[in-house]
Design an enzyme around this catalytic site. Structure first.
Site, PDB file in Angstrom:
ATOM      1  N   ASP A 177       5.981 118.166  36.802  1.00  0.00           N
ATOM      2  CA  ASP A 177       6.188 117.892  35.381  1.00  0.00           C
ATOM      3  C   ASP A 177       6.994 116.600  35.389  1.00  0.00           C
ATOM      4  OD1 ASP A 177       7.219 117.560  32.831  1.00  0.00           O
ATOM      5  OD2 ASP A 177       7.071 119.691  32.416  1.00  0.00           O
ATOM      6  N   HIS A 178       6.330 115.480  35.087  1.00  0.00           N
ATOM      7  CA  HIS A 178       6.999 114.205  35.365  1.00  0.00           C
ATOM      8  C   HIS A 178       8.255 114.022  34.517  1.00  0.00           C
ATOM      9  CE1 HIS A 178       4.494 112.850  31.968  1.00  0.00           C
ATOM     10  NE2 HIS A 178       5.453 111.982  31.762  1.00  0.00           N
ATOM     11  N   HIS A 202       6.639 120.108  28.993  1.00  0.00           N
ATOM     12  CA  HIS A 202       7.739 119.131  28.921  1.00  0.00           C
ATOM     13  C   HIS A 202       8.911 119.608  28.052  1.00  0.00           C
ATOM     14  CE1 HIS A 202       4.890 116.639  30.875  1.00  0.00           C
ATOM     15  NE2 HIS A 202       4.253 116.228  29.813  1.00  0.00           N
TER      16      HIS A 202
END
Ligand code: NAP
Length: 483
Positions: free
Chosen positions: A176-177, A239
């Site tokens: 999950d950047h 996110h």
């Protein structure tokens, strides 16, 4: 001000989908930046793999063009060429049997092997299976899995089960950047490295928390994917949920992958189901030169949301009574991601009613201008009695870091280096992802059962009117969406 770069051990990184958008925009330029920073050892190998037949020279040329287009960094003459010498390519169809031996011949013994699945999720299982069956992966190898991780709880469970047939959980890195962003990690540093905030970090002192992730763009070329997904699946389940966890979790006993992820999991499990009147869905209408959402996704009856706002309650001792308001959407006024911790009013104002209402707000900006601001109340300077004014204590990281800002790795760079280091702290564990879907699924099922139709909203604004009402009803208001 930027901390010392510590080179990682040598590695062989295979990028499945090495010719795709994500590889060209993020992964390959990111690796080059780490190479220039001295973090990637000179003997490391990067091997692109995809179906397209391509010579290694053609692939290197594509990598060069990608780096130049999407993120070159100041470098010595010759550094790009020497990086490209580390780059290789093999044509491999993930669903077939050809090409795997050739791919294997690139891999060295006694070197860390990492396999980045930068392909559609339908290929994750096929690649995992072949990596094991064809002897490319060993017990030390790591796999990196891109989002979306499942479409609902059932598909996430099935994907976890498939990966678990071939790899141990300690080998699986679910990206999950958002977790790789400097400010997101700073959130933990601020919370757990300072005495100042933690005693106030609870429902006794915090009135509410807002998490906003706003985009100015529409669905772009991803229309058909997005219309099956929507803001809830595309942004909230992953996110925003991760940000919520980091804000709300208890202090882990140490900064270690399972200690941190155990605490995040407890937050997700403590989330109440969301009441229908605590949610607002929206769909952007036409505006300016652009068509509306339904034209963009070529589905004139689409009921998928491009905006969602909700009030979320966490049922535990720390947070009972403090709502978390989440909001994300496309085609909004500005591109910004922000977490705002809004503290309660002082219990009694010695300055009288004329002084007005003043509140401390800690706002953490993820983008743009990563940094933090703490609004504090002071006396308005000058004569005229005791009038109060809120001023921001601003800590913009670019200012604090000065000319070294360039050296701060972006989210993908940092996360790839963490994979090589074998540090899973900033990656989602399987049970975490499943818990997030278990909370998300009933929300989406409720919309479908009720035939909920998202409210249209004008592009360039704050989203649907109902979203403003969500907070007005509680006597609060959203922070302005601004760049
Ligand atoms: P993309 O541009 O469509 O690229 C897909 C890549 O997979 C291409 O290199 C393609 O090359 C390769 N490929 C397709 N079928 C294959 C097969 N059977 N065997 C081997 N390789 C195959 O997709 P992308 O945007 O890079 O996205 C990749 C993944 O990252 C997806 O899961 C996406 O959801 C995720 N992601 C992307 C972004 C982004 O910004 N792009 C952001 C977040 C997550 P060939 O056609 O030559 O095989």
């Amino acid at each position: 001000m930027v901390s010392r770069v510590i080179p990682v051990d040598s590695f062989d990184l295979v990028i499945f989908g090495g010719t795709g958008d994500l590889a060209r925009r993020k992964i390959l330029p990111g690796l080059f930046r780490r190479y220039c920073a001295g973090q990637v050892p000179p003997e490391a190998k990067i091997i692109g793999a995809a179906r397209s037949e391509m010579s290694v020279e053609e692939f290197r040329e594509m990598v060069r063009a990608s780096i130049e287009e999407f993120g070159s960094t100041p470098h010595e003459p010759g550094q790009l060429s020497s990086f490209l010498e580390r780059v290789h390519y093999e044509a491999v169809d993930a669903t077939g049997d050809d090409g795997w031996e050739a791919l294997k011949s690139h891999l060295r013994d006694d070197t860390i092997r990492a396999f980045y699945f930068s392909v559609g999720p339908s290929l994750f299982g096929a690649i995992a299976e072949r990596l094991r069956d064809k002897g490319l992966a060993d017990a030390e190898s790591r796999i990196v899995v891109e989002k979306p991780f499942g479409h609902d709880l059932a598909s996430a469970k099935s994907l976890n089960a498939t990966l678990a047939q071939h790899f141990d959980e300690t080998q699986i890195y679910r990206i999950d950047h958002y977790l790789g962003k400097e400010t997101v990690q700073n959130l933990m540093a601020v919370r757990f490295g300072n005495m100042l905030f933690e005693p106030l970090w609870n429902s006794q002192y915090v009135d509410h928390i807002q998490i906003t992730v706003a985009e100015t763009v529409g669905v772009g070329g991803r229309g058909s994917y997005y219309d099956k997904s929507g803001a809830m699946r595309d942004m909230v389940q992953n996110h925003l949920m991760q940000l919520l966890c980091l804000i709300a979790m208890e202090p882990p006993a140490k900064f270690d992958p399972d200690a941190v992820r155990d605490e995040k999991l407890k937050v997700i499990r403590a989330l109440d189901p969301v009441e229908p009147h605590h949610m607002v869905r929206g769909q952007y209408a036409a505006g300016g030169d652009e068509e509306g959402y339904r034209v963009h996704v070529e589905n004139e009856k689409s009921r998928t949301e491009s905006f969602v706002a909700m009030r979320v309650n966490i049922s535990n001792w720390r947070w009972a009574g403090t709502p978390f308001y989440l909001r994300t959407g496309k085609r909004l006024r500005a591109r910004t991601s922000e977490i705002a911790v809004v503290f309660k009013d002082a219990p009694h104002s010695i300055f009288g009613a004329d002084a007005g209402r003043h509140r401390n707000v800690l706002s953490i900006r993820l983008q743009p201008n990563e940094g933090m601001t703490l609004d504090v109340t002071i006396k308005e300077p000058g004569p005229g009695g005791m009038r109060l004014v809120d001023v921001p204590l601003d800590m913009t990281f670019a200012d604090a870091l000065g000319p070294d800002t360039e050296a701060v790795p972006d989210a993908y760079e940092r996360l790839i280096m963490d994979v090589i280091r074998g540090n899973q702290t900033l990656f989602m564990r399987g049970d975490e992802v499943e818990a997030a879907w278990a909370w998300t699924d009933p929300i989406i099922e409720g919309w479908e059962a009720r035939g909920d139709v998202p409210k249209p909203y004008d592009p360039g604004g704050p989203g649907p009117e109902d979203s403003l009402m969500l907070l007005h009803r509680d006597g609060r208001r959203w922070r302005e969406i601004k760049a």
